[in-house]
Design a protein around this motif. Structure first.
Motif, PDB file in Angstrom:
ATOM      1  N   GLU A 364       0.829  -1.205   0.000  1.00 22.76           N
ATOM      2  CA  GLU A 364       0.000   0.000   0.000  1.00 22.76           C
ATOM      3  C   GLU A 364       0.862   1.253   0.000  1.00 22.76           C
ATOM      4  O   GLU A 364       1.953   1.251   0.553  1.00 22.76           O
ATOM      5  CB  GLU A 364      -0.889   0.003   1.245  1.00 22.76           C
ATOM      6  N   HIS A 394      -7.150  -5.732   0.605  1.00 23.28           N
ATOM      7  CA  HIS A 394      -6.292  -5.542   1.781  1.00 23.28           C
ATOM      8  C   HIS A 394      -5.473  -4.258   1.638  1.00 23.28           C
ATOM      9  O   HIS A 394      -5.433  -3.435   2.557  1.00 23.28           O
ATOM     10  CB  HIS A 394      -5.363  -6.751   1.957  1.00 23.28           C
ATOM     11  N   GLU A 395      -4.834  -4.088   0.473  1.00 20.42           N
ATOM     12  CA  GLU A 395      -3.948  -2.917   0.320  1.00 20.42           C
ATOM     13  C   GLU A 395      -4.761  -1.626   0.307  1.00 20.42           C
ATOM     14  O   GLU A 395      -4.337  -0.617   0.860  1.00 20.42           O
ATOM     15  CB  GLU A 395      -3.090  -3.036  -0.943  1.00 20.42           C
ATOM     16  N   HIS A 398      -5.698  -0.332   3.719  1.00 13.97           N
ATOM     17  CA  HIS A 398      -4.656   0.423   4.435  1.00 13.97           C
ATOM     18  C   HIS A 398      -4.854   1.938   4.328  1.00 13.97           C
ATOM     19  O   HIS A 398      -4.244   2.688   5.095  1.00 13.97           O
ATOM     20  CB  HIS A 398      -3.273   0.066   3.897  1.00 13.97           C
ATOM     21  N   GLU A 417      -1.568  -3.213  10.161  1.00 13.83           N
ATOM     22  CA  GLU A 417      -1.760  -4.525   9.520  1.00 13.83           C
ATOM     23  C   GLU A 417      -2.936  -5.285  10.141  1.00 13.83           C
ATOM     24  O   GLU A 417      -3.662  -5.999   9.454  1.00 13.83           O
ATOM     25  CB  GLU A 417      -0.479  -5.363   9.600  1.00 13.83           C
ATOM     26  N   ALA A 420      -6.045  -3.758   8.561  1.00 10.86           N
ATOM     27  CA  ALA A 420      -6.182  -4.109   7.136  1.00 10.86           C
ATOM     28  C   ALA A 420      -6.625  -5.566   7.013  1.00 10.86           C
ATOM     29  O   ALA A 420      -7.450  -5.911   6.163  1.00 10.86           O
ATOM     30  CB  ALA A 420      -4.873  -3.864   6.393  1.00 10.86           C
ATOM     31  N   TYR A 478      -0.416  -9.195  12.206  1.00  6.14           N
ATOM     32  CA  TYR A 478      -1.556  -9.536  11.345  1.00  6.14           C
ATOM     33  C   TYR A 478      -2.616 -10.334  12.125  1.00  6.14           C
ATOM     34  O   TYR A 478      -3.616  -9.806  12.583  1.00  6.14           O
ATOM     35  CB  TYR A 478      -1.081 -10.330  10.124  1.00  6.14           C
TER      36      TYR A 478
HETATM   37 ZN   LIG Z   1      -1.013  -5.001   4.951  1.00  5.67          ZN
END
Ligand SMILES: [Zn+2]
Length: 632
Positions: A364, A394-395, A398, A417, A420, A478
Motif C-alpha cells: 500500500e 487488503h492494500e 490500508h 496490519e 487491514a 496480522y
Molecule cells: Zn497489509
C-alpha cells in the motif's frame, strides 16, 4: 453532536470507574506524554498535543535509459513542538539498497545500488556540506542555527539515486516500467513521546508526518505517470481525446479504457514533446509516490464514496495487457471503496483517487497500491481472481490505517496490519460468503500462527514491532491483532464497536495515535471500561486454547466447565447434540472472561439426555481442538 453526547456520558458515568479500574502498563516515555498532556486519558489528543509537518515542493526527473531518478525539492518544515531542534533527521528509505544497510532478509545482487547522492543541501539559504556517502536509511544534519519552537525552516535539497534492477516495493518492474516510491529525502518524524524517529528502515513498515505536496515528474514522451494526488495538467501531458477520456472517467460509473496497448505503442496517448512534466497535488497526506510506463494499459472510472455530498473518487488501474486479473481491478476497487465507505470501517474514503498498479509488491501507498498479478487461471481457476481481489482489498484497506490515521507502523505494526487484515476479512465475507471467507482467513491469517512451533510466537502484541522478528512479527502484526479487533466487535456488538471505532477515528485522523490512544478511545467511545480486555489481548503471552473440563448432570440441567488454557478472551459457540438427535447452539461473547479469565461454568437447562457438546471458536482457531468435545 453525537460525539459530544458520548463524551459527556463518559465523563458523568464512566470516568470514576476508569480511575479505579485496571491500569494498562505504559512505558516511561508514554507516561511522560500523558503527564505533559500531549495525550489524554479519555483517549483524545491532549490539550498540549502537537505534531510537526512540512510543505514539500518536489520536482523529479526519471531517465529511462540510465534508470536514474534525480530531483530538487523545497521543504518548508514547521517545528510545532515546544522543543528547540539542533539537528534535522533525514530519512531516505531507498538506501535499503546499499550493500552496507541492515535488512530484514536475504537479497541478491540485482537489489543493490549505490543509494542516495545528495548534491546540494541548504537550510534558510545557508549552504551545508552534506556528505550522504555514509548514510543508511537515516542521516543526521547538524543545524548551524537551531530551529526554535513554533518556527519553520526552508530546506532545499537536490539529489539523485538509481532505480534498483530488482523491484520490490519500488524499482524497475521491466525495462520501461518503474515503480518510484520513497524517492525523495524527507524529514523524519519528531514527536511528543519519542523525539526524533531515528530507527533505521528494516524492510518493514513506516512512520511519516502529514505533509502538503506538490509533485512534478518529468519523463520522456509516451511515458505515462500515475501518482498519488490529483493530476493538475492533463491537457499539457495527454493528447486532447485522451485527456477527455480521463476527465469523463471522473464522473462515470462505467470503466473507461483511457489507453489500450495499440494506442500506447502508436504514440497516441501523451503529448509528443520530447519530455512531459506531469504535475500532481496532494495535501495533508503522509507520502507521495508514482509509477511510470510506456506500455502499460490504463483503465479508469469513479465511485461515489460520500452519498450525502455526492463526492466521487477516481479509480484507476495500470497494468500489462496480459494480466487477466487486472482487467477487473477498477470494478473491484469501486466495490472496495464503496464497502469501506459505508460498512466497515464506515468512514467515507478520504482521498480523491485510488490507482492499482501491477508490480510485485502487494503493498500500500497513499492513493496507490502495487500488487502482483495472480491471473494464472490454469493453476488457480476462479480462486486466482478471488485471491487477487483479496490482496487488492487488503492494500486499499490500508488507506484508513496508516494513511488516514497516522500510526507508527514501525513501532506498532498491529495498528495498521491488524486493521487491514480485519477489513480484508469483513469485505471478504460480503464478497464471498462467510463459510468461504472463514476458511481463507483461517488458512492465510491464523493457521500458521496457532500452529507455529517457534517459542517467540506468544510475545504480547504490544511488544514493539522492531523487537520481534520472523513469525513473531507476522503473528503479532496480522493474525493476532486482527483477532483482537474481531473479538472486540463480538464483545461490543456492531453498534458499540462502531461507536468506539468511529470515536477513535474521529479523534485521531490526520494525527499520530499510539496504542494507548486506541485503547482509551475505544473505552470512551463504547461507554465501557475495556482495560481488562486490552490487558488480556495486548499485554500477555496468551494464545487460543479452550477445553471442556467436566460436564455434570444435575436436576433439570447440565453444567459445563470450560477452562481457558490459552488465556485469550475469545468468543465461542457451544454446540449441543441431544440423544434424540435434536441440536442446539449458544453463542458466548468474550465478556464471559471478564471476571474470571481461567474458567467458566455454563448451565444448559434441559430434561433431555445430552449426547455431545462441542465448543467452537470458529476463526478463533484452537491450539488443541481435541479437548473441545465432550461425548456421552
Ligand atoms: Zn497489509
Amino acid at each position: 453532536m453525537k460525539k459530544t453526547f458520548y463524551l459527556a456520558a463518559f465523563l458523568l458515568f464512566v470516568s470514576p470507574a476508569l480511575l479505579n479500574a485496571q491500569q494498562l502498563y505504559m512505558p516511561r516515555n508514554i507516561t511522560n506524554a500523558f503527564k505533559k498532556r500531549t495525550r489524554s486519558l479519555d483517549g483524545s489528543p491532549g490539550k498540549n498535543y502537537w505534531q510537526n509537518g512540512g510543505k514539500y515542493d518536489i520536482n523529479e526527473t526519471v531517465t529511462p535509459d540510465t534508470k536514474i531518478v534525480s530531483g530538487v525539492e523545497q521543504i518548508v518544515y514547521s517545528n510545532n513542538s515546544p522543543d528547540t531542534l539542533k539537528v534535522l533527521v533525514i530519512r531516505f528509505v531507498n538506501n535499503i539498497h546499499k550493500p552496507e544497510s541492515p535488512r530484514g532478509g536475504y537479497t541478491n545482487d540485482n537489489f543493490f545500488t549505490t543509494g542516495l547522492d545528495i548534491k546540494s543541501f541548504s537550510v534558510n539559504n545557508q549552504e551545508y556540506d552534506v556528505d550522504s556517502k555514509n548514510w543508511g536509511t537515516v542521516g543526521v544534519v547538524r543545524l548551524k542555527e537551531p530551529l526554535l519552537p513554533h518556527s519553520s525552516a526552508d530546506v532545499n535539497i537536490s539529489w539523485s539515486y538509481p532505480l534498483s534492477k530488482q523491484d520490490g516495493r519500488e524499482g524497475q518492474i521491466d525495462s520501461a516500467t518503474f515503480y518510484v516510491a520513497y524517492s525523495y529525502p524527507r524529514i523524519s518524524v519528531y514527536d511528543d513521546y519519542n523525539g526524533w524517529d531515528v530507527l533505521p528502515h528494516n524492510s518493514q513498515e513506516f512512520y511519516n508526518d502529514f505533509n502538503d505536496y506538490k509533485l512534478a515528474i518529468k519523463v520522456p514522451k509516451n511515458y505515462v505517470v500515475w501518482a498519488t494526488g490529483d493530476l493538475q495538467n492533463p491537457d499539457e501531458v495527454l493528447q486532447p481525446d485522451i485527456s477527455k477520456r480521463l476527465k469523463d472517467s471522473y464522473t462515470s460509473d462505467d470503466v473507461i479504457h483511457i489507453a489500450d496497448l495499440k494506442e500506447m505503442k502508436d504514440g497516441k496517448i501523451t503529448q509528443q514533446n520530447d519530455w512531459n512534466t506531469w504535475k500532481f497535488d496532494a495535501n495533508h497526506i503522509t507520502d507521495v509516490c508514482y509509477a511510470v510506463s510506456n506500455h502499460y494499459v490504463w483503465d479508469a472510472s469513479s465511485v461515489i464514496v460520500d452519498a450525502k455530498n455526492n463526492r466521487r473518487t477516481s479509480v484507476q488501474a495500470a497494468y500489462n495487457d496480459t494480466a487477466a486479473d487486472f482487467h477487473h481491478s477498477v470494478k473491484w476497487a469501486q466495490n472496495s471503496l464503496k464497502y469501506f465507505s459505508t460498512k466497515w470501517p464506515g468512514v467515507s474514503y478520504p482521498f480523491p483517487k485510488m490507482t492499482a498498479f501491477q508490480g510485485h509488491a502487494d503493498m500500500e501507498y497513499p492513493m496507490m497500491v502495487n500488487d502482483a498479478t495472480v491471473s494464472d487461471t490454469r493453476r488457480f481457476g476462479d480462486q486466482g481472481f478471488k485471491f487477487a481481489q483479496m490482496v487488492q482489498d487488503h492494500e486499499i484497506a490500508h488507506t484508513y490505517f496508516p494513511f488516514y490515521m497516522g500510526t507508527n507502523e514501525k513501532r506498532y505494526a498491529f495498528m495498521d496490519e491488524g486493521w487491514a487484515t480485519t477489513f480484508e476479512y469483513l469485505i471478504g465475507v460480503a464478497e464471498n460468503g462467510k463459510a468461504y471467507e472463514d476458511s481463507v482467513y483461517k488458512m492465510f491469517r491464523i493457521n500458521r500462527y496457532i500452529h507455529d512451533p517457534s517459542t517467540e510466537e506468544d510475545q504480547p502484541i504490544i511488544t514493539m514491532s522492531t523487537q520481534v522478528s520472523g513469525a513473531g512479527y507476522g503473528n503479532n502484526s496480522y493474525g493476532k491483532a486482527s483477532l483482537s479487533y474481531l473479538a472486540l466487535k463480538d464483545l461490543l456488538g456492531d453498534t458499540g464497536f462502531e461507536k468506539g471505532l468511529h470515536h477513535y477515528m474521529d479523534e485521531w485522523n490526520g494525527k499520530h495515535p499510539i496504542p494507548w490512544d486506541y485503547f482509551n478511545c475505544m473505552s470512551t467511545g463504547s461507554g465501557q471500561n475495556l482495560n481488562w480486555f486490552f490487558h488480556n489481548w495486548f499485554f500477555t503471552n496468551n494464545y487460543i486454547d479452550l477445553k471442556i473440563d467436566t460436564l455434570t448432570r444435575g436436576k433439570g440441567f447440565y453444567a459445563v466447565k470450560v477452562k481457558n488454557i490459552g488465556g485469550f478472551a475469545i468468543p465461542f459457540d457451544v454446540n449441543i447434540v441431544y440423544a434424540d438427535g435434536q441440536k442446539a447452539s449458544m453463542h458466548e461473547t468474550p465478556s464471559v472472561w471478564k471476571n474470571n479469565e481461567e474458567e467458566q461454568v455454563f448451565k444448559i437447562s434441559t430434561e433431555k439426555i445430552i449426547k455431545s457438546v462441542e465448543i467452537d471458536g470458529g476463526i478463533f482457531m484452537d491450539y488443541n481442538p481435541e479437548d473441545n468435545v465432550w461425548k456421552n
